[in-house]
Write a protein that holds these residues in place. Structure first.
Motif, PDB file in Angstrom:
ATOM      1  N   GLU A  44       1.074  -1.245   0.075  1.00 32.91           N
ATOM      2  CA  GLU A  44      -0.025   0.131  -0.315  1.00 32.91           C
ATOM      3  C   GLU A  44       0.746   1.159   0.009  1.00 32.91           C
ATOM      4  N   ASN A  45       0.208   2.454  -0.545  1.00 29.68           N
ATOM      5  CA  ASN A  45       0.911   3.524  -0.451  1.00 29.68           C
ATOM      6  C   ASN A  45       0.255   4.401   0.659  1.00 29.68           C
ATOM      7  N   LYS A  46       0.962   5.161   1.447  1.00 34.75           N
ATOM      8  CA  LYS A  46       0.299   6.130   2.643  1.00 34.75           C
ATOM      9  C   LYS A  46      -0.883   7.019   2.210  1.00 34.75           C
ATOM     10  N   LYS A  47      -0.711   7.335   0.987  1.00 37.05           N
ATOM     11  CA  LYS A  47      -1.719   8.471   0.327  1.00 37.05           C
ATOM     12  C   LYS A  47      -3.109   7.653   0.025  1.00 37.05           C
ATOM     13  N   THR A  48      -2.760   6.210  -0.516  1.00 36.49           N
ATOM     14  CA  THR A  48      -4.120   5.723  -1.061  1.00 36.49           C
ATOM     15  C   THR A  48      -4.732   4.814  -0.005  1.00 36.49           C
ATOM     16  N   ALA A  49      -3.795   4.327   0.975  1.00 36.39           N
ATOM     17  CA  ALA A  49      -4.100   3.206   1.976  1.00 36.39           C
ATOM     18  C   ALA A  49      -5.326   3.574   2.660  1.00 36.39           C
ATOM     19  N   PRO A  50      -6.184   2.576   3.065  1.00 36.61           N
ATOM     20  CA  PRO A  50      -7.405   2.473   3.988  1.00 36.61           C
ATOM     21  C   PRO A  50      -7.054   3.310   5.349  1.00 36.61           C
ATOM     22  N   SER A  51      -8.143   4.114   5.746  1.00 36.43           N
ATOM     23  CA  SER A  51      -7.827   4.983   6.976  1.00 36.43           C
ATOM     24  C   SER A  51      -7.292   4.039   8.023  1.00 36.43           C
ATOM     25  N   ARG A  52      -7.825   2.910   7.936  1.00 38.84           N
ATOM     26  CA  ARG A  52      -7.562   1.868   9.370  1.00 38.84           C
ATOM     27  C   ARG A  52      -6.066   1.337   9.230  1.00 38.84           C
ATOM     28  N   ALA A  53      -5.288   2.029   8.177  1.00 35.21           N
ATOM     29  CA  ALA A  53      -4.208   1.424   8.340  1.00 35.21           C
ATOM     30  C   ALA A  53      -3.100   2.168   9.043  1.00 35.21           C
ATOM     31  N   GLN A  54      -2.968   1.876  10.603  1.00 33.10           N
ATOM     32  CA  GLN A  54      -2.490   2.827  11.511  1.00 33.10           C
ATOM     33  C   GLN A  54      -1.489   2.379  12.401  1.00 33.10           C
ATOM     34  N   ARG A  55      -1.427   0.923  12.381  1.00 37.20           N
ATOM     35  CA  ARG A  55      -0.492   0.281  13.591  1.00 37.20           C
ATOM     36  C   ARG A  55       1.094  -0.161  12.885  1.00 37.20           C
ATOM     37  N   LEU A  56       1.793   0.628  12.866  1.00 39.31           N
ATOM     38  CA  LEU A  56       3.321   0.254  12.486  1.00 39.31           C
ATOM     39  C   LEU A  56       3.817  -0.765  13.138  1.00 39.31           C
ATOM     40  N   ALA A  57       4.150  -1.917  12.848  1.00 41.48           N
ATOM     41  CA  ALA A  57       4.794  -3.231  13.495  1.00 41.48           C
ATOM     42  C   ALA A  57       6.061  -3.142  13.948  1.00 41.48           C
ATOM     43  N   LYS A  58       6.541  -3.507  15.158  1.00 44.79           N
ATOM     44  CA  LYS A  58       7.944  -3.526  15.632  1.00 44.79           C
ATOM     45  C   LYS A  58       7.974  -5.090  15.990  1.00 44.79           C
ATOM     46  N   LYS A  59       9.361  -5.560  15.767  1.00 45.55           N
ATOM     47  CA  LYS A  59       9.426  -6.887  16.184  1.00 45.55           C
ATOM     48  C   LYS A  59       9.071  -6.958  17.726  1.00 45.55           C
ATOM     49  N   GLY A  60       8.363  -8.174  18.044  1.00 41.62           N
ATOM     50  CA  GLY A  60       7.796  -8.611  19.336  1.00 41.62           C
ATOM     51  C   GLY A  60       6.336  -8.033  19.692  1.00 41.62           C
ATOM     52  N   ASP A  61       5.891  -7.291  18.748  1.00 35.22           N
ATOM     53  CA  ASP A  61       4.447  -6.572  18.782  1.00 35.22           C
ATOM     54  C   ASP A  61       3.645  -7.763  18.786  1.00 35.22           C
ATOM     55  N   ILE A  62       2.533  -7.884  19.614  1.00 34.37           N
ATOM     56  CA  ILE A  62       1.322  -8.626  19.547  1.00 34.37           C
ATOM     57  C   ILE A  62       0.251  -7.758  18.720  1.00 34.37           C
ATOM     58  N   PHE A  63      -0.468  -8.432  17.856  1.00 34.12           N
ATOM     59  CA  PHE A  63      -1.645  -7.855  17.359  1.00 34.12           C
ATOM     60  C   PHE A  63      -2.808  -8.701  17.669  1.00 34.12           C
ATOM     61  N   TYR A  64      -3.753  -8.129  18.611  1.00 35.88           N
ATOM     62  CA  TYR A  64      -5.041  -8.771  19.083  1.00 35.88           C
ATOM     63  C   TYR A  64      -6.363  -8.342  18.431  1.00 35.88           C
ATOM     64  N   GLN A  65      -6.890  -9.270  17.703  1.00 32.13           N
ATOM     65  CA  GLN A  65      -8.049  -8.830  16.969  1.00 32.13           C
ATOM     66  C   GLN A  65      -9.227  -8.362  17.982  1.00 32.13           C
ATOM     67  N   THR A  66      -9.450  -7.189  17.859  1.00 33.20           N
ATOM     68  CA  THR A  66     -10.554  -6.424  18.841  1.00 33.20           C
ATOM     69  C   THR A  66     -11.986  -6.672  18.290  1.00 33.20           C
ATOM     70  N   VAL A  67     -12.076  -7.000  16.983  1.00 24.97           N
ATOM     71  CA  VAL A  67     -13.626  -7.326  16.439  1.00 24.97           C
ATOM     72  C   VAL A  67     -13.611  -8.945  16.291  1.00 24.97           C
ATOM     73  N   ARG A  68     -14.631  -9.332  16.920  1.00 28.41           N
ATOM     74  CA  ARG A  68     -15.021 -10.893  17.082  1.00 28.41           C
ATOM     75  C   ARG A  68     -13.683 -11.582  17.543  1.00 28.41           C
ATOM     76  N   PRO A  69     -13.342 -11.232  18.461  1.00 32.64           N
ATOM     77  CA  PRO A  69     -12.044 -11.863  19.306  1.00 32.64           C
ATOM     78  C   PRO A  69     -12.156 -13.390  19.599  1.00 32.64           C
ATOM     79  N   TYR A  70     -13.400 -14.010  19.550  1.00 33.12           N
ATOM     80  CA  TYR A  70     -13.497 -15.492  19.494  1.00 33.12           C
ATOM     81  C   TYR A  70     -12.837 -16.291  18.552  1.00 33.12           C
ATOM     82  N   GLN A  71     -12.635 -15.505  17.330  1.00 33.68           N
ATOM     83  CA  GLN A  71     -12.057 -16.220  16.195  1.00 33.68           C
ATOM     84  C   GLN A  71     -10.355 -16.558  16.563  1.00 33.68           C
TER      85      GLN A  71
END
Length: 177
Positions: A44-71
């Motif tokens: 993606e390109n910053k100018k055309t990416a979806p507005s929800r593209a906000q969380r820049l990953a760093k090694k060791g980060d955990i990404f927890y799905q906040t929508v439908r967490p039961y998945q």
């Protein structure tokens, strides 16, 4: 057996740290993670990416799905690349304890059930970051974190390997009737 202490998730991990998104990046949306595996991403390109593209990953980060967490579609980012950006559909956790342990802990059914109890919505239950950081986690007070985390990381790798082998065998087999 040693004592474990109760802590709030916000005490053992920084939630949604702010960062500057690069001009070009690999975007990881909610459909990009299945189980604990990242199965896809797109450039993606910053100018055309979806507005929800906000969380820049760093090694060791955990990404927890906040929508439908039961998945339990959560991802422990262990790549050294600095151009992966995750959707705001994930809470980004930057652990200040053993990340492998914390990742295993947030996958536990008891934790997920408690998240669901604090979620809003019925068709698409979701938990806000402000509610997530107040979640209680039980933390070992010694090196058990590392041992537990390493054991389950190795077990997850072994399961993933066998799943890939089964998928390969199924795709290459010929069925005769």
């Amino acid at each position: 057996m040693f004592a474990w202490e109760q802590r709030k998730l916000g005490e053992v991990a920084e939630i949604n740290p702010s960062s500057e998104i690069p001009d070009n990046f690999e975007y990881v949306d909610l459909e990009s993670v299945v189980g604990t595996e990242m199965i896809a991403y797109r450039r993606e390109n910053k100018k055309t990416a979806p507005s929800r593209a906000q969380r820049l990953a760093k090694k060791g980060d955990i990404f927890y799905q906040t929508v439908r967490p039961y998945q339990k579609n959560n991802y422990h980012f262990n790549l050294t690349r600095k151009d992966f950006v995750f959707s705001t559909g994930y809470a980004q956790l930057r652990p200040n304890i053993n990340g492998d342990f914390l990742f295993v802990y947030i996958q536990l059914s008891n934790f997920v059930n408690e998240v669901l109890n604090r979620s809003t919505g019925t068709s698409y239950p979701a938990i806000s970051p402000s509610n997530l950081i107040r979640m209680k986690v039980a933390i070992p007070t010694n090196n058990e974190q590392e041992k537990i985390g390493a054991f389950f990381k190795q077990l997850d790798s072994l399961i993933a390997l066998h799943q890939r082998k089964v998928k390969y065998l199924i795709s290459t087999s010929v069925v005769y009737l």
